[in-house]
Design a protein around this motif. Structure first.
Motif, PDB file in Angstrom:
ATOM      1  N   PRO A   1       0.793  -1.235   0.000  1.00 36.28           N
ATOM      2  CA  PRO A   1       0.000   0.000   0.000  1.00 36.28           C
ATOM      3  C   PRO A   1       0.823   1.282   0.000  1.00 36.28           C
ATOM      4  O   PRO A   1       0.371   2.304  -0.519  1.00 36.28           O
ATOM      5  CB  PRO A   1      -0.843  -0.124   1.281  1.00 36.28           C
ATOM      6  N   ILE A   2       2.030   1.250   0.579  1.00 35.02           N
ATOM      7  CA  ILE A   2       2.857   2.459   0.598  1.00 35.02           C
ATOM      8  C   ILE A   2       3.713   2.580  -0.647  1.00 35.02           C
ATOM      9  O   ILE A   2       3.689   3.597  -1.342  1.00 35.02           O
ATOM     10  CB  ILE A   2       3.752   2.486   1.861  1.00 35.02           C
ATOM     11  N   THR A   3       4.469   1.543  -0.965  1.00 31.62           N
ATOM     12  CA  THR A   3       5.453   1.656  -2.039  1.00 31.62           C
ATOM     13  C   THR A   3       4.890   1.417  -3.438  1.00 31.62           C
ATOM     14  O   THR A   3       5.489   1.856  -4.415  1.00 31.62           O
ATOM     15  CB  THR A   3       6.608   0.663  -1.812  1.00 31.62           C
ATOM     16  N   ILE A   4       3.767   0.742  -3.542  1.00 30.49           N
ATOM     17  CA  ILE A   4       3.179   0.478  -4.856  1.00 30.49           C
ATOM     18  C   ILE A   4       1.910   1.294  -5.064  1.00 30.49           C
ATOM     19  O   ILE A   4       1.755   1.990  -6.071  1.00 30.49           O
ATOM     20  CB  ILE A   4       2.856  -1.025  -5.034  1.00 30.49           C
TER      21      ILE A   4
ATOM     22  N   ILE B   1       8.068  -0.196   9.841  1.00 30.32           N
ATOM     23  CA  ILE B   1       9.088  -0.773  10.720  1.00 30.32           C
ATOM     24  C   ILE B   1      10.473  -0.712  10.073  1.00 30.32           C
ATOM     25  O   ILE B   1      11.474  -0.410  10.742  1.00 30.32           O
ATOM     26  CB  ILE B   1       8.704  -2.222  11.083  1.00 30.32           C
ATOM     27  N   ILE B   2      10.547  -0.989   8.776  1.00 28.81           N
ATOM     28  CA  ILE B   2      11.835  -0.896   8.077  1.00 28.81           C
ATOM     29  C   ILE B   2      12.379   0.530   8.131  1.00 28.81           C
ATOM     30  O   ILE B   2      13.552   0.771   8.454  1.00 28.81           O
ATOM     31  CB  ILE B   2      11.703  -1.366   6.612  1.00 28.81           C
ATOM     32  N   VAL B   3      11.511   1.496   7.811  1.00 29.25           N
ATOM     33  CA  VAL B   3      11.930   2.901   7.819  1.00 29.25           C
ATOM     34  C   VAL B   3      12.313   3.329   9.233  1.00 29.25           C
ATOM     35  O   VAL B   3      13.342   3.981   9.453  1.00 29.25           O
ATOM     36  CB  VAL B   3      10.815   3.808   7.256  1.00 29.25           C
ATOM     37  N   GLY B   4      11.489   2.950  10.222  1.00 33.72           N
ATOM     38  CA  GLY B   4      11.779   3.309  11.607  1.00 33.72           C
ATOM     39  C   GLY B   4      13.084   2.706  12.100  1.00 33.72           C
ATOM     40  O   GLY B   4      13.825   3.331  12.858  1.00 33.72           O
ATOM     41  N   PHE B   5      13.359   1.469  11.678  1.00 33.71           N
ATOM     42  CA  PHE B   5      14.597   0.783  12.070  1.00 33.71           C
ATOM     43  C   PHE B   5      15.823   1.581  11.627  1.00 33.71           C
ATOM     44  O   PHE B   5      16.717   1.888  12.435  1.00 33.71           O
ATOM     45  CB  PHE B   5      14.625  -0.611  11.447  1.00 33.71           C
TER      46      PHE B   5
ATOM     47  N   MET C   1      14.043  12.574   5.209  1.00 30.47           N
ATOM     48  CA  MET C   1      14.851  11.361   5.137  1.00 30.47           C
ATOM     49  C   MET C   1      13.971  10.112   5.111  1.00 30.47           C
ATOM     50  O   MET C   1      14.342   9.088   4.531  1.00 30.47           O
ATOM     51  CB  MET C   1      15.826  11.289   6.308  1.00 30.47           C
ATOM     52  N   ALA C   2      12.796  10.196   5.730  1.00 28.88           N
ATOM     53  CA  ALA C   2      11.864   9.075   5.651  1.00 28.88           C
ATOM     54  C   ALA C   2      11.440   8.859   4.214  1.00 28.88           C
ATOM     55  O   ALA C   2      11.337   7.712   3.739  1.00 28.88           O
ATOM     56  CB  ALA C   2      10.650   9.337   6.540  1.00 28.88           C
ATOM     57  N   LEU C   3      11.200   9.954   3.509  1.00 28.95           N
ATOM     58  CA  LEU C   3      10.815   9.861   2.096  1.00 28.95           C
ATOM     59  C   LEU C   3      11.934   9.254   1.268  1.00 28.95           C
ATOM     60  O   LEU C   3      11.693   8.452   0.361  1.00 28.95           O
ATOM     61  CB  LEU C   3      10.450  11.251   1.568  1.00 28.95           C
ATOM     62  N   ILE C   4      13.172   9.610   1.598  1.00 30.51           N
ATOM     63  CA  ILE C   4      14.317   9.051   0.873  1.00 30.51           C
ATOM     64  C   ILE C   4      14.440   7.557   1.141  1.00 30.51           C
ATOM     65  O   ILE C   4      14.687   6.763   0.218  1.00 30.51           O
ATOM     66  CB  ILE C   4      15.608   9.796   1.276  1.00 30.51           C
ATOM     67  N   VAL C   5      14.254   7.131   2.396  1.00 25.69           N
ATOM     68  CA  VAL C   5      14.323   5.701   2.721  1.00 25.69           C
ATOM     69  C   VAL C   5      13.221   4.943   1.990  1.00 25.69           C
ATOM     70  O   VAL C   5      13.457   3.861   1.436  1.00 25.69           O
ATOM     71  CB  VAL C   5      14.214   5.475   4.246  1.00 25.69           C
TER      72      VAL C   5
ATOM     73  N   ILE D   1      14.215   4.515  -1.545  1.00 24.13           N
ATOM     74  CA  ILE D   1      15.200   3.437  -1.721  1.00 24.13           C
ATOM     75  C   ILE D   1      14.506   2.077  -1.746  1.00 24.13           C
ATOM     76  O   ILE D   1      14.840   1.205  -2.564  1.00 24.13           O
ATOM     77  CB  ILE D   1      16.266   3.495  -0.608  1.00 24.13           C
ATOM     78  N   ILE D   2      13.521   1.897  -0.852  1.00 18.47           N
ATOM     79  CA  ILE D   2      12.759   0.638  -0.833  1.00 18.47           C
ATOM     80  C   ILE D   2      12.023   0.440  -2.163  1.00 18.47           C
ATOM     81  O   ILE D   2      12.010  -0.664  -2.717  1.00 18.47           O
ATOM     82  CB  ILE D   2      11.764   0.633   0.345  1.00 18.47           C
ATOM     83  N   ILE D   3      11.420   1.523  -2.674  1.00 16.85           N
ATOM     84  CA  ILE D   3      10.725   1.452  -3.967  1.00 16.85           C
ATOM     85  C   ILE D   3      11.700   1.074  -5.077  1.00 16.85           C
ATOM     86  O   ILE D   3      11.395   0.241  -5.941  1.00 16.85           O
ATOM     87  CB  ILE D   3      10.040   2.799  -4.278  1.00 16.85           C
ATOM     88  N   TRP D   4      12.892   1.662  -5.060  1.00 12.49           N
ATOM     89  CA  TRP D   4      13.905   1.359  -6.077  1.00 12.49           C
ATOM     90  C   TRP D   4      14.312  -0.115  -6.015  1.00 12.49           C
ATOM     91  O   TRP D   4      14.437  -0.780  -7.048  1.00 12.49           O
ATOM     92  CB  TRP D   4      15.110   2.272  -5.863  1.00 12.49           C
TER      93      TRP D   4
END
Length: 216
Positions: A21-24, A147-151, A194-198, A201-204
């Motif tokens: 839901p977030i990245t796609i 959780i990935i971004v928060g980590f 920076m959250a948007l950048i992380v 990166i996950i989307i990439w």
């Protein structure tokens, strides 16, 4: 025959990766930017949405044949608002300090695009069981990214995880671990951009692994 058919299993697994839901779907971005500076806050928000979306989808599904079309959005808002109030009261009772940090954002679950989108796109047209699976699947996909971004934001920005130091002691003159080698916390990781950048990166990474996700 197992408890879940192949179609039912996809309702849970697809949102974890190729239909996240977030990245796609690019929904729920606001909370991913706002509350992921700390891993604990990310986990609590993920659990909150898991509860609200899982139960909410079932309730809307059960009511789908009796809700007048003209007021369906109002009914959906009432259902999600009631569930959010329950979450908010539980947080105040058992995690008061964290509830103060998340208070505004827990309230905004009411208008979370993911929740209203699943009510409209799925729960209104499917039975309670499949709606429940769809709800927990999308909530899990949402929570996974949080959780990935928060980590990474807490680890690189504060040198801690769940509030516990993991990279050493950063106090000048008493440095240990990586700090003794000259490492410094990256304060930029605690800022929302920076959250948007992380997330980017996950989307990439997702699109690098699955070329079918790349838009023309």
């Amino acid at each position: 025959m197992g408890l879940l058919s192949k179609k039912d299993t996809k309702l849970i697994t697809d949102p974890l990766a190729d239909n996240n839901p977030i990245t796609i779907q690019v929904l729920g971005i606001c909370s991913a930017l706002a509350i992921t500076a700390e891993l604990k806050a990310s986990i609590v928000m993920a659990i909150s949405v898991f509860f609200v979306l899982g139960i909410g989808n079932v309730v809307i599904s059960l009511l789908r044949n009796v809700i007048p079309s003209k007021i369906r959005i109002i009914v959906q808002l009432v259902v999600v608002a009631a569930l959010v109030i329950i979450v908010d009261q539980v947080l105040k009772a058992f995690a008061y300090e964290l509830s103060k940090t998340l208070s505004v954002f827990v309230g905004l679950i009411i208008t979370n695009c993911i929740i209203m989108g699943r009510f409209e796109a799925f729960a209104l047209g499917n039975g309670p069981w499949r709606s429940f699976l769809d709800g927990i699947g999308n909530a899990a996909g949402y929570g996974l990214i949080l959780i990935i971004v928060g980590f990474f934001r807490e680890l690189l920005g504060s040198g801690t995880l769940l509030g516990f130091p993991v990279l050493g002691n950063p106090i000048p003159g008493e440095q240990t671990g990586l700090y003794a080698l000259g490492y410094e916390n990256n304060g930029f990781m605690l800022l929302s951009p920076m959250a948007l950048i992380v997330v980017g990166i996950i989307i990439w990474i997702q699109r690098s692994r699955n070329k079918d996700l790349i838009e023309d």
